[in-house]
Scaffold this motif. Sequence first.
Motif, PDB file in Angstrom:
ATOM      1  N   UNK A  48      18.698  36.948   7.182  1.00  0.00           N
ATOM      2  CA  UNK A  48      17.953  37.542   8.279  1.00  0.00           C
ATOM      3  C   UNK A  48      16.889  36.572   8.777  1.00  0.00           C
ATOM      4  N   UNK A  49      16.621  36.669  10.086  1.00  0.00           N
ATOM      5  CA  UNK A  49      15.632  35.778  10.692  1.00  0.00           C
ATOM      6  C   UNK A  49      14.228  36.130  10.188  1.00  0.00           C
ATOM      7  N   UNK A  50      13.360  35.177  10.297  1.00  0.00           N
ATOM      8  CA  UNK A  50      11.976  35.370   9.849  1.00  0.00           C
ATOM      9  C   UNK A  50      11.288  36.401  10.733  1.00  0.00           C
ATOM     10  N   UNK A  51      10.361  37.144  10.139  1.00  0.00           N
ATOM     11  CA  UNK A  51       9.604  38.154  10.873  1.00  0.00           C
ATOM     12  C   UNK A  51       8.808  37.471  11.980  1.00  0.00           C
ATOM     13  N   UNK A  52       8.873  37.979  13.229  1.00  0.00           N
ATOM     14  CA  UNK A  52       8.115  37.336  14.314  1.00  0.00           C
ATOM     15  C   UNK A  52       6.618  37.319  14.055  1.00  0.00           C
ATOM     16  N   UNK A  53       6.135  38.182  13.192  1.00  0.00           N
ATOM     17  CA  UNK A  53       4.703  38.234  12.928  1.00  0.00           C
ATOM     18  C   UNK A  53       4.263  37.263  11.834  1.00  0.00           C
ATOM     19  N   UNK A  54       5.190  36.551  11.216  1.00  0.00           N
ATOM     20  CA  UNK A  54       4.861  35.726  10.046  1.00  0.00           C
ATOM     21  C   UNK A  54       3.850  34.635  10.382  1.00  0.00           C
ATOM     22  N   UNK A  55       4.069  33.925  11.497  1.00  0.00           N
ATOM     23  CA  UNK A  55       3.158  32.837  11.865  1.00  0.00           C
ATOM     24  C   UNK A  55       1.766  33.381  12.173  1.00  0.00           C
ATOM     25  N   UNK A  56       1.705  34.511  12.860  1.00  0.00           N
ATOM     26  CA  UNK A  56       0.411  35.106  13.176  1.00  0.00           C
ATOM     27  C   UNK A  56      -0.305  35.555  11.900  1.00  0.00           C
ATOM     28  N   UNK A  57       0.431  36.140  10.968  1.00  0.00           N
ATOM     29  CA  UNK A  57      -0.169  36.581   9.708  1.00  0.00           C
ATOM     30  C   UNK A  57      -0.732  35.388   8.943  1.00  0.00           C
ATOM     31  N   UNK A  58       0.018  34.287   8.916  1.00  0.00           N
ATOM     32  CA  UNK A  58      -0.452  33.093   8.193  1.00  0.00           C
ATOM     33  C   UNK A  58      -1.760  32.579   8.792  1.00  0.00           C
ATOM     34  N   UNK A  59      -1.837  32.528  10.112  1.00  0.00           N
ATOM     35  CA  UNK A  59      -3.056  32.049  10.772  1.00  0.00           C
ATOM     36  C   UNK A  59      -4.228  32.986  10.520  1.00  0.00           C
ATOM     37  N   UNK A  60      -3.953  34.294  10.519  1.00  0.00           N
ATOM     38  CA  UNK A  60      -5.026  35.253  10.273  1.00  0.00           C
ATOM     39  C   UNK A  60      -5.558  35.150   8.847  1.00  0.00           C
ATOM     40  N   UNK A  61      -4.669  34.977   7.871  1.00  0.00           N
ATOM     41  CA  UNK A  61      -5.104  34.859   6.482  1.00  0.00           C
ATOM     42  C   UNK A  61      -5.921  33.584   6.265  1.00  0.00           C
ATOM     43  N   UNK A  62      -5.480  32.471   6.865  1.00  0.00           N
ATOM     44  CA  UNK A  62      -6.233  31.227   6.736  1.00  0.00           C
ATOM     45  C   UNK A  62      -7.607  31.345   7.385  1.00  0.00           C
ATOM     46  N   UNK A  63      -7.634  31.993   8.559  1.00  0.00           N
ATOM     47  CA  UNK A  63      -8.912  32.147   9.237  1.00  0.00           C
ATOM     48  C   UNK A  63      -9.855  33.050   8.435  1.00  0.00           C
ATOM     49  N   UNK A  64      -9.325  34.136   7.863  1.00  0.00           N
ATOM     50  CA  UNK A  64     -10.160  35.050   7.089  1.00  0.00           C
ATOM     51  C   UNK A  64     -10.712  34.359   5.850  1.00  0.00           C
ATOM     52  N   UNK A  65      -9.880  33.544   5.203  1.00  0.00           N
ATOM     53  CA  UNK A  65     -10.343  32.829   4.015  1.00  0.00           C
ATOM     54  C   UNK A  65     -11.449  31.842   4.371  1.00  0.00           C
ATOM     55  N   UNK A  66     -11.261  31.101   5.482  1.00  0.00           N
ATOM     56  CA  UNK A  66     -12.292  30.158   5.897  1.00  0.00           C
ATOM     57  C   UNK A  66     -13.584  30.875   6.285  1.00  0.00           C
ATOM     58  N   UNK A  67     -13.451  32.029   6.925  1.00  0.00           N
ATOM     59  CA  UNK A  67     -14.634  32.792   7.320  1.00  0.00           C
ATOM     60  C   UNK A  67     -15.394  33.309   6.108  1.00  0.00           C
ATOM     61  N   UNK A  68     -14.676  33.765   5.081  1.00  0.00           N
ATOM     62  CA  UNK A  68     -15.329  34.249   3.872  1.00  0.00           C
ATOM     63  C   UNK A  68     -16.037  33.111   3.137  1.00  0.00           C
ATOM     64  N   UNK A  69     -15.413  31.937   3.085  1.00  0.00           N
ATOM     65  CA  UNK A  69     -16.057  30.793   2.435  1.00  0.00           C
ATOM     66  C   UNK A  69     -17.307  30.360   3.195  1.00  0.00           C
ATOM     67  N   UNK A  70     -17.230  30.379   4.544  1.00  0.00           N
ATOM     68  CA  UNK A  70     -18.407  30.029   5.333  1.00  0.00           C
ATOM     69  C   UNK A  70     -19.537  31.024   5.113  1.00  0.00           C
ATOM     70  N   UNK A  71     -19.190  32.313   4.999  1.00  0.00           N
ATOM     71  CA  UNK A  71     -20.213  33.325   4.740  1.00  0.00           C
ATOM     72  C   UNK A  71     -20.837  33.128   3.361  1.00  0.00           C
TER      73      UNK A  71
END
Length: 265
Positions: free
Chosen positions: A113-136
């Motif tokens: 089965x093809x990859x979930x269309x939301x996969x790339x967006x989820x990856x970017x959101x998780x990376x951004x959230x992690x960076x935001x938490x570290x900055x905080x």
Amino acid sequence: MPEVVDQVALARLYGEPLFALPSDLYIPPDALEVFLEAFEGPLDLLLYLIRKQNFNILDIPMAGVTRQYLAYVDEIRSRNLELAAEYLLMAAMLIEIKSRMLLPPKKTADGEEAEDPRAELVRRLLEYEQAKMQAAAINALPTYGRDFWKAQVYIEQSLKPRFPDVSLDDLRQAWADILKRAKLVQHHKISREELSVREHMSIVLRQLQGRRFVEFEALFDATRGVPVLVVTFIALLELGKETLVEITQAEAFAPIYVRLAYAPS
């Protein structure tokens, strides 16, 4: 002025309390503007919408999130078109993902089965959230000038001064500096020494007595100083001038020898 003295004033006009708005007061629609939330970019807004409604970030309901996101973009487009351009790119991405999810999933060449269309967006959101938490977390650390200041204490010195201890190395260095300065200002005493050419002519003749040849350098005593060497050389020249000694050399650059002049019997 009202009779009740503790009534809260609406405002102050030239220092005087104002308890009622004037009947002819006009306030433009855009005079007051309140921003409830401030976002640092499209990912920040999208993450806020997901976390505020407790959505699972790994299973984002694209329809609801896209609708709320577009409502916010429409709001900022009416106020700041340049700022809205950043958010429009993310809005186009959300619409594309939503459209791909409506289509039947296509299988790959391997039959998977093809990859979930939301996969790339989820990856970017998780990376951004992690960076935001570290900055905080970094921002929460105590910072000089914001959370604390360097303590400065002035202690008045006592009447009796306390001198520091002096080490042997300090004394040695001080003594070396004194010697260095003394060498710069030392005095030189020049004494006059009287030397006799005739006396040194006799000394050279005694050195040649009973010897066939004597090397030229052997007639000079370097330990007695330059003046004695000069007088000895002048004495040799005088002896040669009076033909009392002979100065010979076998060939060019060969050693020079001195001997008494031959006197026929």
